[in-house]
Design a protein around this motif. Structure first.
Motif, mmCIF file in Angstrom:
data_model
loop_
_atom_site.group_PDB
_atom_site.id
_atom_site.type_symbol
_atom_site.label_atom_id
_atom_site.label_comp_id
_atom_site.label_asym_id
_atom_site.label_seq_id
_atom_site.Cartn_x
_atom_site.Cartn_y
_atom_site.Cartn_z
ATOM 1 N N ALA A 134 3.492 6.430 1.999
ATOM 2 C CA ALA A 134 3.780 7.846 1.745
ATOM 3 C C ALA A 134 3.183 8.731 2.842
ATOM 4 C CB ALA A 134 3.239 8.239 0.370
ATOM 5 N N ARG A 135 1.968 8.417 3.274
ATOM 6 C CA ARG A 135 1.346 9.208 4.361
ATOM 7 C C ARG A 135 2.167 9.078 5.641
ATOM 8 N NH1 ARG A 135 -3.437 7.027 2.260
ATOM 9 N NH2 ARG A 135 -3.685 5.517 3.972
ATOM 10 N N ALA A 136 2.646 7.862 5.914
ATOM 11 C CA ALA A 136 3.429 7.627 7.128
ATOM 12 C C ALA A 136 4.771 8.365 7.070
ATOM 13 C CB ALA A 136 3.654 6.124 7.316
ATOM 14 N N VAL A 137 5.408 8.383 5.907
ATOM 15 C CA VAL A 137 6.694 9.081 5.769
ATOM 16 C C VAL A 137 6.498 10.583 5.960
ATOM 17 C CG1 VAL A 137 8.556 9.658 4.161
ATOM 18 C CG2 VAL A 137 7.716 7.299 4.316
ATOM 19 N N ARG A 138 5.414 11.091 5.415
ATOM 20 C CA ARG A 138 5.102 12.516 5.613
ATOM 21 C C ARG A 138 4.957 12.813 7.114
ATOM 22 N NH1 ARG A 138 2.938 17.046 3.032
ATOM 23 N NH2 ARG A 138 1.548 18.150 4.455
ATOM 24 N N GLU A 139 4.314 11.919 7.820
ATOM 25 C CA GLU A 139 4.124 12.059 9.260
ATOM 26 C C GLU A 139 5.474 11.996 9.998
ATOM 27 O OE1 GLU A 139 1.462 12.901 10.731
ATOM 28 O OE2 GLU A 139 2.138 12.598 12.807
ATOM 29 N N ILE A 140 6.355 11.117 9.570
ATOM 30 C CA ILE A 140 7.695 11.025 10.180
ATOM 31 C C ILE A 140 8.450 12.339 9.980
ATOM 32 C CG2 ILE A 140 9.989 9.941 9.978
ATOM 33 C CD1 ILE A 140 8.488 7.287 9.357
ATOM 34 N N LEU A 141 8.395 12.872 8.763
ATOM 35 C CA LEU A 141 9.095 14.133 8.483
ATOM 36 C C LEU A 141 8.601 15.243 9.409
ATOM 37 C CD1 LEU A 141 9.221 13.976 4.584
ATOM 38 C CD2 LEU A 141 11.183 13.933 6.140
ATOM 39 N N ALA A 142 7.282 15.328 9.562
ATOM 40 C CA ALA A 142 6.716 16.349 10.462
ATOM 41 C C ALA A 142 7.154 16.079 11.899
ATOM 42 C CB ALA A 142 5.193 16.357 10.345
ATOM 43 N N ALA A 143 7.173 14.803 12.302
ATOM 44 C CA ALA A 143 7.493 14.454 13.687
ATOM 45 C C ALA A 143 8.948 14.754 14.046
ATOM 46 C CB ALA A 143 7.197 12.959 13.924
ATOM 47 N N ASP A 158 0.860 -1.186 0.000
ATOM 48 C CA ASP A 158 0.000 0.000 0.000
ATOM 49 C C ASP A 158 0.901 1.243 0.000
ATOM 50 O OD1 ASP A 158 -1.788 2.038 0.447
ATOM 51 O OD2 ASP A 158 -2.937 0.948 1.976
ATOM 52 N N GLU A 159 1.310 1.667 -1.211
ATOM 53 C CA GLU A 159 2.292 2.757 -1.311
ATOM 54 C C GLU A 159 1.744 4.086 -0.786
ATOM 55 O OE1 GLU A 159 4.822 3.227 -4.741
ATOM 56 O OE2 GLU A 159 4.543 1.123 -5.306
ATOM 57 N N ALA A 160 0.445 4.329 -0.990
ATOM 58 C CA ALA A 160 -0.141 5.582 -0.512
ATOM 59 C C ALA A 160 -0.061 5.656 1.014
ATOM 60 C CB ALA A 160 -1.587 5.684 -0.993
ATOM 61 N N ARG A 161 -0.276 4.511 1.655
ATOM 62 C CA ARG A 161 -0.213 4.470 3.118
ATOM 63 C C ARG A 161 1.208 4.730 3.620
ATOM 64 N NH1 ARG A 161 -2.552 -0.585 6.737
ATOM 65 N NH2 ARG A 161 -2.361 0.427 8.775
ATOM 66 N N LEU A 212 12.445 -2.515 -2.029
ATOM 67 C CA LEU A 212 13.278 -3.080 -0.957
ATOM 68 C C LEU A 212 12.561 -4.185 -0.181
ATOM 69 C CD1 LEU A 212 14.906 0.208 0.396
ATOM 70 C CD2 LEU A 212 16.030 -1.590 -0.917
ATOM 71 N N PHE A 213 11.225 -4.145 -0.158
ATOM 72 C CA PHE A 213 10.460 -5.141 0.598
ATOM 73 C C PHE A 213 9.618 -6.038 -0.319
ATOM 74 C CE2 PHE A 213 10.863 -1.654 3.923
ATOM 75 C CZ PHE A 213 11.982 -2.239 4.487
ATOM 76 N N SER A 214 9.969 -6.078 -1.601
ATOM 77 C CA SER A 214 9.192 -6.888 -2.551
ATOM 78 C C SER A 214 9.306 -8.384 -2.253
ATOM 79 C CB SER A 214 9.654 -6.602 -3.983
ATOM 80 O OG SER A 214 11.027 -6.925 -4.125
ATOM 81 N N GLY A 215 10.346 -8.780 -1.497
ATOM 82 C CA GLY A 215 10.500 -10.195 -1.155
ATOM 83 C C GLY A 215 9.394 -10.718 -0.264
ATOM 84 N N LEU A 216 8.641 -9.811 0.389
ATOM 85 C CA LEU A 216 7.522 -10.238 1.238
ATOM 86 C C LEU A 216 6.414 -10.888 0.417
ATOM 87 C CD1 LEU A 216 7.228 -7.144 3.617
ATOM 88 C CD2 LEU A 216 7.901 -9.460 4.279
ATOM 89 N N ARG A 217 6.401 -10.607 -0.881
ATOM 90 C CA ARG A 217 5.322 -11.123 -1.721
ATOM 91 C C ARG A 217 5.818 -12.221 -2.651
ATOM 92 N NH1 ARG A 217 5.186 -6.028 -1.096
ATOM 93 N NH2 ARG A 217 6.283 -5.524 -3.022
ATOM 94 N N GLU A 249 6.521 9.980 -1.581
ATOM 95 C CA GLU A 249 6.240 9.082 -2.710
ATOM 96 C C GLU A 249 7.513 8.339 -3.136
ATOM 97 O OE1 GLU A 249 4.983 12.179 -2.506
ATOM 98 O OE2 GLU A 249 2.948 11.472 -2.095
ATOM 99 N N ARG A 250 8.661 9.050 -3.093
ATOM 100 C CA ARG A 250 9.916 8.386 -3.478
ATOM 101 C C ARG A 250 10.276 7.280 -2.490
ATOM 102 N NH1 ARG A 250 12.068 13.636 -5.572
ATOM 103 N NH2 ARG A 250 12.459 14.174 -3.398
ATOM 104 N N VAL A 251 10.083 7.554 -1.199
ATOM 105 C CA VAL A 251 10.382 6.536 -0.186
ATOM 106 C C VAL A 251 9.450 5.329 -0.377
ATOM 107 C CG1 VAL A 251 10.401 5.997 2.283
ATOM 108 C CG2 VAL A 251 11.312 8.185 1.477
ATOM 109 N N ALA A 252 8.171 5.616 -0.635
ATOM 110 C CA ALA A 252 7.205 4.524 -0.836
ATOM 111 C C ALA A 252 7.610 3.658 -2.024
ATOM 112 C CB ALA A 252 5.804 5.096 -1.036
ATOM 113 N N GLU A 253 8.084 4.308 -3.084
ATOM 114 C CA GLU A 253 8.523 3.572 -4.274
ATOM 115 C C GLU A 253 9.756 2.722 -3.947
ATOM 116 O OE1 GLU A 253 10.001 4.967 -8.591
ATOM 117 O OE2 GLU A 253 8.379 6.196 -7.741
ATOM 118 N N ALA A 254 10.686 3.316 -3.170
ATOM 119 C CA ALA A 254 11.883 2.564 -2.776
ATOM 120 C C ALA A 254 11.505 1.368 -1.904
ATOM 121 C CB ALA A 254 12.857 3.474 -2.027
#
Ligand SMILES: [Zn+2]
Length: 186
Positions: free
Chosen positions: A7-16, A2-5, A40-45, A31-36
């Motif tokens: 991205a929202r979390a990374v935005r929250e980390i930046l603010a925090a 869930d890349e959108a999720r 990086l975690f594609s092995g989970l699937r 969005e870039r972090v979500a894409e990365a």
């Protein structure tokens, strides 16, 4: 994933951490972090043992050893990279795997939140169990960013993990022979 999720979390980390997520340089970072992360975690699937399904060679009975397979993974404790090399050895029992298949097995397990010790064990289990070999040894040497980036005294330190299965677990002489090949070069 869930890349959108993410991205929202990374935005929250930046603010925090006290950043302004809307400033120019950071605007597209979530969005870039979500894409990365998707990579990086594609092995989970995936089940990396699927790369070992073929490879029948009834005559194959001699040791196979591959050194210096690149390892790029992320530690599950800090979500920071650890990178290094894997050395793989197995004693075939009528089935072999190509070099590219072995590299894919390492990559499939590495692209998950990982522990170096578990990654080492998972690859050794795959070479022993899924490939049906008589035994396997996997050695991984890696540098952990969560150590080197946070603790100055750990600069240049390398963690080495070993997993042995089958004949290499049971026979110290055979294990020592392979470990010598791995540590000295062939
Ligand atoms: Zn860590």
């Amino acid at each position: 994933m869930d890349e959108a999720r993410v991205a929202r979390a990374v935005r929250e980390i930046l603010a925090a951490v006290g950043e302004d997520p809307d400033r120019e340089g950071l605007a597209e970072t979530p969005e870039r972090v979500a894409e990365a992360y998707a990579h990086l975690f594609s092995g989970l699937r995936e089940d990396p043992t699927r790369h070992l399904e073929g490879g029948f060679d009834k005559a194959a009975r001699d040791l196979v050893l591959i050194r210096d397979v690149p390892v790029v993974s992320n530690c599950e404790h800090h979500l920071l990279p650890f990178t290094g090399k894997a050395h793989l050895a197995y004693l075939p029992n009528g089935r072999v795997a190509g070099f590219s298949e072995l590299v894919r097995v390492v990559g499939g397990y590495a692209r998950r939140p990982q522990l170096q010790e578990r990654l080492t064990a998972q690859v050794a289990d795959a070479l022993y169990g899924a490939l049906g070999s008589l035994g396997s040894i996997v050695v991984i040497e890696a540098t952990h960013t969560c150590m080197t980036a946070r603790i100055a005294e750990t600069t240049g330190s390398v963690a080495v993990s070993v997993a042995a299965r089958g004949v290499f677990e049971e026979d110290p002489a055979r294990r020592a022979e392979v470990m010598a090949l791995i540590s000295r070069g062939v």
